[in-house]
Design a protein around this motif. Sequence first.
Motif, mmCIF file in Angstrom:
data_model
loop_
_atom_site.group_PDB
_atom_site.id
_atom_site.type_symbol
_atom_site.label_atom_id
_atom_site.label_comp_id
_atom_site.label_asym_id
_atom_site.label_seq_id
_atom_site.Cartn_x
_atom_site.Cartn_y
_atom_site.Cartn_z
ATOM 1 N N ASN A 117 0.835 -1.207 0.000
ATOM 2 C CA ASN A 117 0.000 0.000 0.000
ATOM 3 C C ASN A 117 0.865 1.251 0.000
ATOM 4 O OD1 ASN A 117 -1.231 -2.279 1.670
ATOM 5 N ND2 ASN A 117 -3.037 -1.104 1.112
ATOM 6 N N MET A 118 0.498 2.221 -0.828
ATOM 7 C CA MET A 118 1.251 3.466 -0.962
ATOM 8 C C MET A 118 0.560 4.606 -0.223
ATOM 9 S SD MET A 118 4.010 3.006 -2.745
ATOM 10 C CE MET A 118 4.738 1.782 -3.845
ATOM 11 N N VAL A 119 1.312 5.298 0.638
ATOM 12 C CA VAL A 119 0.777 6.470 1.330
ATOM 13 C C VAL A 119 0.859 7.684 0.410
ATOM 14 C CG1 VAL A 119 1.415 5.589 3.602
ATOM 15 C CG2 VAL A 119 3.034 7.015 2.355
ATOM 16 N N LEU A 358 9.689 0.780 10.803
ATOM 17 C CA LEU A 358 10.038 2.096 10.282
ATOM 18 C C LEU A 358 9.809 2.107 8.781
ATOM 19 C CD1 LEU A 358 11.323 4.939 10.760
ATOM 20 C CD2 LEU A 358 13.536 3.879 10.197
ATOM 21 N N ARG A 359 9.209 3.203 8.297
ATOM 22 C CA ARG A 359 8.989 3.357 6.858
ATOM 23 C C ARG A 359 9.157 4.826 6.497
ATOM 24 N NH1 ARG A 359 3.733 1.646 3.135
ATOM 25 N NH2 ARG A 359 4.139 3.108 1.439
ATOM 26 N N HIS A 360 9.885 5.063 5.397
ATOM 27 C CA HIS A 360 10.053 6.426 4.893
ATOM 28 C C HIS A 360 9.770 6.447 3.402
ATOM 29 C CE1 HIS A 360 11.523 10.507 4.456
ATOM 30 N NE2 HIS A 360 12.257 10.112 3.427
ATOM 31 N N ASP A 361 8.874 7.341 3.000
ATOM 32 C CA ASP A 361 8.547 7.548 1.591
ATOM 33 C C ASP A 361 9.083 8.910 1.170
ATOM 34 O OD1 ASP A 361 6.095 5.541 0.444
ATOM 35 O OD2 ASP A 361 6.398 5.577 2.613
ATOM 36 N N ARG A 362 10.012 8.883 0.224
ATOM 37 C CA ARG A 362 10.531 10.126 -0.350
ATOM 38 C C ARG A 362 9.933 10.255 -1.739
ATOM 39 N NH1 ARG A 362 14.443 13.789 0.569
ATOM 40 N NH2 ARG A 362 15.435 14.823 -1.203
ATOM 41 N N HIS A 384 6.416 17.858 -3.638
ATOM 42 C CA HIS A 384 7.458 16.951 -3.164
ATOM 43 C C HIS A 384 7.102 16.619 -1.721
ATOM 44 C CE1 HIS A 384 11.663 15.429 -2.591
ATOM 45 N NE2 HIS A 384 11.366 15.723 -1.347
ATOM 46 N N VAL A 385 7.062 15.330 -1.390
ATOM 47 C CA VAL A 385 6.602 14.914 -0.065
ATOM 48 C C VAL A 385 7.617 13.971 0.571
ATOM 49 C CG1 VAL A 385 4.795 13.711 1.226
ATOM 50 C CG2 VAL A 385 4.182 15.149 -0.722
ATOM 51 N N ASP A 386 7.908 14.234 1.836
ATOM 52 C CA ASP A 386 8.653 13.292 2.675
ATOM 53 C C ASP A 386 7.727 12.852 3.794
ATOM 54 O OD1 ASP A 386 11.551 13.081 1.794
ATOM 55 O OD2 ASP A 386 11.292 15.262 1.824
ATOM 56 N N GLN A 387 7.514 11.557 3.886
ATOM 57 C CA GLN A 387 6.586 11.021 4.883
ATOM 58 C C GLN A 387 7.241 9.863 5.620
ATOM 59 O OE1 GLN A 387 2.588 10.752 3.552
ATOM 60 N NE2 GLN A 387 1.916 9.362 5.167
ATOM 61 N N THR A 388 7.256 9.936 6.931
ATOM 62 C CA THR A 388 7.899 8.919 7.763
ATOM 63 C C THR A 388 6.900 8.366 8.765
ATOM 64 O OG1 THR A 388 10.024 10.071 7.583
ATOM 65 C CG2 THR A 388 9.818 8.423 9.313
ATOM 66 N N ALA A 389 6.874 7.059 8.883
ATOM 67 C CA ALA A 389 6.014 6.390 9.857
ATOM 68 C C ALA A 389 6.863 5.435 10.684
ATOM 69 C CB ALA A 389 4.897 5.626 9.159
ATOM 70 N N VAL A 417 4.843 14.332 8.273
ATOM 71 C CA VAL A 417 4.931 14.595 6.842
ATOM 72 C C VAL A 417 5.452 16.008 6.610
ATOM 73 C CG1 VAL A 417 3.047 13.009 6.300
ATOM 74 C CG2 VAL A 417 2.547 15.416 6.693
ATOM 75 N N ASP A 418 6.105 16.169 5.487
ATOM 76 C CA ASP A 418 6.621 17.467 5.050
ATOM 77 C C ASP A 418 6.263 17.613 3.578
ATOM 78 O OD1 ASP A 418 7.942 19.785 4.489
ATOM 79 O OD2 ASP A 418 9.953 19.052 4.983
ATOM 80 N N VAL A 419 5.316 18.496 3.280
ATOM 81 C CA VAL A 419 4.826 18.690 1.913
ATOM 82 C C VAL A 419 5.368 20.007 1.382
ATOM 83 C CG1 VAL A 419 2.788 18.927 0.445
ATOM 84 C CG2 VAL A 419 2.726 17.409 2.442
#
Length: 697
Positions: A117-119, A358-362, A384-389, A417-419
Amino acid sequence: MLFKQYRWPVLAAAFGIFIHHSVQAQAEEQNELPAIEVRSEVHALIGVADSASDGKVTAKQIEHRPFLRPSEVMETVPGLIVTQHSGDGKANQYFLRGFNLDHGSDFATYVNGMPINMVSHAHGQGYMDLNFLIPELIGGLRYQKGTYAAEDGDFSTTGSAHIDYKRSISAPFVDVSVGEYQFKRALVAGSEEWNGLQWLGALELAGYDGPWDQPENLNKINGLVNVSSGTPSNGFSISAMAYRSRWVASEHVPERAIDEGEIGRYGTLLPNDGGETHRVSLSGEWTQTDDLSAWRANAWVIDYGLNLFSSPSGFINGAEGDQHEQADHRTTLGGQLEKRWFLGENWLNSEISLGTQLRHDRISTLGLYDTVDRDRTNTVRQDHVDQTASALYTEVKTPWLPWLRSTIGLRYDYMDVDVNAEKGVFNQNNGGKTSAQQLSPKLGLAIAPWKSLEFYANWGRGFHSNDSRGAVISQNVVDGSPADRVPLIAKSTGSELGLRAAPLTGWHTSVALWKVESSSELVFVGDEGVTEPRGSSQRYGIEWTNHLTVSDWVFLDADIALSKARFDKTENGGKRVPNAVPLTASLAANYDDGNQWSGGVRVRYIGSYALEETGQEKSSSFTTANAKVEYKINPQWQASLSVLNLFNRKANDIEYYGGACTKLDGPGCGGGEGIDGRLIHPLEPRSLRVGLRYTFK
């Protein structure tokens, strides 16, 4: 030019020959012993499962089942329905427990430990593209429904599935299939032991036009290399996967366009929808188990991309059509570490687990663009999004008495998140940072008054994340008007009562009565091709699942699921949740005599569901069937025949209700809002596919 045209079949054949000669050479160097197959009844889960809706699917159940699409493997999860409203390179549509899961918003899936699944996805939150699956390589599937497992976090409101590939296969093979509507597929796979390590490789090539007036021109290439040592409980495994797909899609269309003869049943409003996607991953798993404890660790990195072109509303915005592009390019990395302790008799043989994830989506490109024939004409937004869970979880399982077990779990999730808004006239003020957290307790109780009967009670909290852009938005990207933000985490609470029984030898049955309360609902918006949050909702239902081993050669799977979904408050004049399927049923039969004949048949029923909140507009119910028969000519050669949509049922794979304009309606029809009506994507007609497999012995 000739090599370029046929390069993939040539490479596939060369790959198969290489595997064959490697295995043959190894066989000549050592004395081979006959294989011994040890079978365990994986469906006998009394005294093992934590709830009535936990389960396992074996490779044997998948091996002979006929599939139209790879992701239909997920329909081995009782009650889960897989459909499609666009091209076969796009993630499928999923339904379970009264949820329209869209492309995966409330059901979490993992393959070899990697989250699928993609955030904050360009097309839909939780986008779950399983088109890279190779069913022949699946070693097993473990599923658990509800919010009761401490290991599962985001997107697991209705449950989760963990798919594991095989680490070896009995012999290398080449499998070639062809069928109607220009279907073609080649699969080469093999494994061997070398220098103390087990190696497995596979290459899949596929193409398909479908019955559509606009040929789908699907072009798919898929590969896997795995190296492993030891066993799943003591050893390691490293997998490299690569997948790419290109296609032209025929989107759902207004039903009136077909009824009035503007387009054919398999026609489309605009040409050249579709897209291109890729997924390249490297993952590793390590386990170590002894009498006192067990360690489990995995890590993964995924390079993913999608450019998707869609025209769900036709010509609302002008004569050139409403095609838009959704672009998503990201790198996702993360991992999990877990330890379990087996405490022994002094501690009632309790088992304690402690884990972290831990998961990070760049996401380098997250874009929405207006297009004409796939050429960009306007940037609606680009971010541009950086999202960390991150998460911590623990679980304690205690068998208090021979007939009484409990499971207590606790999970803590933190997400930030950082958008960064990059482009778009009304998007420049929409960037920002935010975070959210949730503490999710889990409780379970199992009572077994007899060896063949066990009762369960479960309760737990869960969640799905919302798109990060919606969590920091301040103005509408289309017209610049003020926009309300949505919470980053949408909470849910689930509960369940159930039983599991083995009334007869070989018959395993379970019943689950469940309820889910969600703080926010995701609903499909037909004229925009997206989902949007709505109010809170409640769902409840009952499921009856059965697995019956008739003999060593025949086994059956049968299930029925009923559900009811309602908003807590009136939405758009009603309380019904659109596209919440209230009734599903399926029956699958597999046969394998161990000699020459094998095959399977599956029948599924999808009940009528509300298309909008009042329930006045409803879909049509329908039943479909697929069948497959295989014949082993000799130890090397096997032929197969699959018949999909066996009875040529004329139905719709999916139905929505929303606004759209056809060419006859004229651009900007309905006062610029479109004309509301049914939006349908027809079920594909009956088609035949024949296959031939050569196994290197």
